[in-house]
Motif scaffolding. Structure first.
Motif, PDB file in Angstrom:
ATOM      1  N   LYS A  31     -90.580 -36.561 -74.507  1.00 51.70           N
ATOM      2  CA  LYS A  31     -89.869 -36.944 -73.131  1.00 51.70           C
ATOM      3  C   LYS A  31     -89.023 -38.266 -73.325  1.00 51.70           C
ATOM      4  N   GLN A  32     -90.047 -39.131 -74.031  1.00 50.93           N
ATOM      5  CA  GLN A  32     -89.314 -40.603 -74.096  1.00 50.93           C
ATOM      6  C   GLN A  32     -88.081 -40.526 -75.073  1.00 50.93           C
ATOM      7  N   HIS A  33     -88.003 -39.733 -76.090  1.00 54.92           N
ATOM      8  CA  HIS A  33     -87.033 -39.991 -77.171  1.00 54.92           C
ATOM      9  C   HIS A  33     -86.281 -38.788 -77.652  1.00 54.92           C
ATOM     10  N   ILE A  34     -86.626 -37.798 -77.369  1.00 54.47           N
ATOM     11  CA  ILE A  34     -85.858 -36.473 -77.868  1.00 54.47           C
ATOM     12  C   ILE A  34     -85.026 -36.059 -76.821  1.00 54.47           C
ATOM     13  N   LEU A  35     -85.477 -35.637 -75.584  1.00 54.96           N
ATOM     14  CA  LEU A  35     -84.878 -34.939 -74.384  1.00 54.96           C
ATOM     15  C   LEU A  35     -83.723 -35.933 -74.130  1.00 54.96           C
ATOM     16  N   PRO A  36     -83.550 -37.089 -74.125  1.00 51.78           N
ATOM     17  CA  PRO A  36     -82.200 -37.940 -73.861  1.00 51.78           C
ATOM     18  C   PRO A  36     -81.216 -37.751 -74.937  1.00 51.78           C
ATOM     19  N   LEU A  37     -81.665 -37.177 -76.004  1.00 49.81           N
ATOM     20  CA  LEU A  37     -80.544 -36.807 -77.036  1.00 49.81           C
ATOM     21  C   LEU A  37     -79.852 -35.294 -76.980  1.00 49.81           C
ATOM     22  N   LEU A  38     -80.456 -34.585 -76.100  1.00 51.21           N
ATOM     23  CA  LEU A  38     -79.751 -33.290 -75.710  1.00 51.21           C
ATOM     24  C   LEU A  38     -78.458 -33.324 -75.268  1.00 51.21           C
ATOM     25  N   PHE A  39     -77.536 -32.666 -76.332  1.00 49.64           N
ATOM     26  CA  PHE A  39     -75.966 -32.511 -76.037  1.00 49.64           C
ATOM     27  C   PHE A  39     -75.978 -32.066 -74.852  1.00 49.64           C
ATOM     28  N   PRO A  40     -74.838 -32.580 -73.873  1.00 51.97           N
ATOM     29  CA  PRO A  40     -74.327 -32.157 -72.628  1.00 51.97           C
ATOM     30  C   PRO A  40     -74.031 -30.771 -72.563  1.00 51.97           C
ATOM     31  N   GLU A  41     -73.153 -30.329 -73.590  1.00 51.50           N
ATOM     32  CA  GLU A  41     -72.718 -29.220 -73.788  1.00 51.50           C
ATOM     33  C   GLU A  41     -73.676 -27.987 -74.045  1.00 51.50           C
ATOM     34  N   ALA A  42     -74.874 -28.609 -74.595  1.00 48.06           N
ATOM     35  CA  ALA A  42     -76.067 -27.620 -74.769  1.00 48.06           C
ATOM     36  C   ALA A  42     -76.741 -27.342 -73.735  1.00 48.06           C
ATOM     37  N   LYS A  43     -76.783 -28.536 -72.718  1.00 45.98           N
ATOM     38  CA  LYS A  43     -77.519 -28.180 -71.506  1.00 45.98           C
ATOM     39  C   LYS A  43     -76.750 -27.183 -70.706  1.00 45.98           C
ATOM     40  N   VAL A  44     -75.410 -27.484 -70.534  1.00 44.78           N
ATOM     41  CA  VAL A  44     -74.643 -26.662 -69.854  1.00 44.78           C
ATOM     42  C   VAL A  44     -74.692 -25.149 -70.302  1.00 44.78           C
ATOM     43  N   LEU A  45     -74.793 -24.975 -71.403  1.00 41.75           N
ATOM     44  CA  LEU A  45     -74.872 -23.407 -72.043  1.00 41.75           C
ATOM     45  C   LEU A  45     -76.028 -22.944 -71.785  1.00 41.75           C
ATOM     46  N   ILE A  46     -77.125 -23.788 -71.887  1.00 41.18           N
ATOM     47  CA  ILE A  46     -78.340 -23.412 -71.629  1.00 41.18           C
ATOM     48  C   ILE A  46     -78.692 -22.800 -70.323  1.00 41.18           C
ATOM     49  N   ASN A  47     -78.044 -23.737 -69.340  1.00 42.05           N
ATOM     50  CA  ASN A  47     -78.325 -23.411 -67.986  1.00 42.05           C
ATOM     51  C   ASN A  47     -77.454 -22.157 -67.375  1.00 42.05           C
ATOM     52  N   GLN A  48     -76.275 -21.923 -68.131  1.00 39.49           N
ATOM     53  CA  GLN A  48     -75.721 -20.836 -67.931  1.00 39.49           C
ATOM     54  C   GLN A  48     -76.087 -19.688 -68.242  1.00 39.49           C
ATOM     55  N   LEU A  49     -76.827 -19.594 -69.367  1.00 44.40           N
ATOM     56  CA  LEU A  49     -77.375 -18.474 -70.077  1.00 44.40           C
ATOM     57  C   LEU A  49     -78.708 -18.133 -69.283  1.00 44.40           C
ATOM     58  N   LYS A  50     -79.268 -19.239 -68.522  1.00 42.10           N
ATOM     59  CA  LYS A  50     -80.540 -18.832 -67.734  1.00 42.10           C
ATOM     60  C   LYS A  50     -80.009 -18.251 -66.586  1.00 42.10           C
ATOM     61  N   THR A  51     -78.895 -18.778 -66.058  1.00 40.15           N
ATOM     62  CA  THR A  51     -78.465 -18.151 -64.696  1.00 40.15           C
ATOM     63  C   THR A  51     -78.128 -16.681 -64.876  1.00 40.15           C
ATOM     64  N   GLU A  52     -77.579 -16.263 -66.484  1.00 40.48           N
ATOM     65  CA  GLU A  52     -77.350 -14.829 -66.247  1.00 40.48           C
ATOM     66  C   GLU A  52     -78.327 -13.881 -67.220  1.00 40.48           C
ATOM     67  N   ASN A  53     -79.523 -14.432 -67.045  1.00 37.15           N
ATOM     68  CA  ASN A  53     -80.815 -13.843 -67.670  1.00 37.15           C
ATOM     69  C   ASN A  53     -80.560 -13.479 -68.825  1.00 37.15           C
ATOM     70  N   VAL A  54     -79.912 -14.279 -69.738  1.00 39.30           N
ATOM     71  CA  VAL A  54     -79.915 -13.899 -71.180  1.00 39.30           C
ATOM     72  C   VAL A  54     -81.192 -14.658 -72.260  1.00 39.30           C
ATOM     73  N   ASP A  55     -81.624 -14.008 -72.858  1.00 37.12           N
ATOM     74  CA  ASP A  55     -82.723 -14.426 -73.646  1.00 37.12           C
ATOM     75  C   ASP A  55     -82.169 -15.426 -74.822  1.00 37.12           C
ATOM     76  N   MET A  56     -83.194 -16.354 -74.893  1.00 40.06           N
ATOM     77  CA  MET A  56     -82.603 -17.541 -75.919  1.00 40.06           C
ATOM     78  C   MET A  56     -83.951 -17.632 -76.704  1.00 40.06           C
ATOM     79  N   ILE A  57     -83.489 -18.344 -78.218  1.00 42.94           N
ATOM     80  CA  ILE A  57     -84.734 -18.537 -78.809  1.00 42.94           C
ATOM     81  C   ILE A  57     -84.265 -19.704 -79.846  1.00 42.94           C
ATOM     82  N   VAL A  58     -85.217 -20.815 -80.050  1.00 44.93           N
ATOM     83  CA  VAL A  58     -84.979 -21.864 -80.954  1.00 44.93           C
ATOM     84  C   VAL A  58     -85.515 -21.492 -82.234  1.00 44.93           C
TER      85      VAL A  58
END
Length: 221
Positions: free
Chosen positions: A84-111
């Motif tokens: 929460k303090q040190h890793i989440l702030p480093l999420l690339f903005p482009e990654a955040k946009v893509l993840i949100n888009q895929l969630k909206t489209e109900n596309v499955d994702m895995i890390v």
């Protein structure tokens, strides 16, 4: 009907940093690690990783030593704080946009990451990705050990772990999309249907032209 699966490496791909290194620095700052040269050794080992030369067993012997007597529930509390303090702030903005888009489209994702699973799963949960694979560790007397449980999700092991996961799913995916930065992930890059190189290392970047893999520059704004 097509059903794609989007697969993401974690460190230096979704986040602008390496969660294992951030975690180790966190342990030093918390006073859990007091070895003077701990972070220098961490940097040395991770430099080997970046070149595709790190021995994972050697790394885990080093990295898990500070946690040998800390009960797993306490480790997870510390991980939550670190993420929460040190890793989440480093999420690339482009990654955040893509993840949100895929969630909206109900596309499955895995890390799928070569970091230990107790880190990977908590990061994935907080960035909104339901499924996560990391290096699983054996436990002894309620604490994590340095010993790997099953196949490590590292190099060719990522292909094995992903295949195992796919075989255990009820769904069948029409095509696999993979995002990574690291030469260590070349086996998985060659396994999937579509590969995207995110700020790739020099060794991996040379494959962009050979394989017609798109190169993405994230975090440049």
């Amino acid at each position: 009907m097509t059903r794609p699966l989007y697969i993401f490496d974690l460190d230096e791909t979704l986040i602008n940093g390496d969660c294992a290194m951030i975690w180790n620095e966190f342990l030093v700052n918390k006073g859990i690690v007091t070895t003077p040269d701990f972070l220098e050794e961490d940097k040395r080992l991770m430099a080997l990783y970046s070149r595709g030369l790190m021995d994972m067993e050697d790394y885990l012997t080093f990295a898990m030593f500070p946690l040998r007597n800390i009960p797993t529930p306490q480790v997870e509390i510390l991980v939550e704080e670190c993420v929460k303090q040190h890793i989440l702030p480093l999420l690339f903005p482009e990654a955040k946009v893509l993840i949100n888009q895929l969630k909206t489209e109900n596309v499955d994702m895995i890390v799928i990451s070569a970091s230990v699973s107790f880190l990977v799963k908590i990061v994935a949960k907080h960035i909104g990705i339901e499924h996560a694979i990391g290096i699983d560790l054996k436990e002894k007397e309620g604490c994590y050990t340095k010993h790997i449980l099953g196949v490590p999700s590292y190099r060719e092991g990522k292909v094995s772990r992903l295949t195992e996961w796919l075989n255990g799913e009820d769904k069948t995916y029409s095509d696999l999309h993979f995002y990574t930065d690291s030469i260590n992930d070349l086996p998985l890059c060659l396994y999937v249907d579509h590969t995207y190189l995110v700020n790739p290392c020099d060794q991996l970047a040379v494959y962009s032209e050979k394989r017609n893999w798109p190169m993405l520059t994230w975090g440049s704004q």
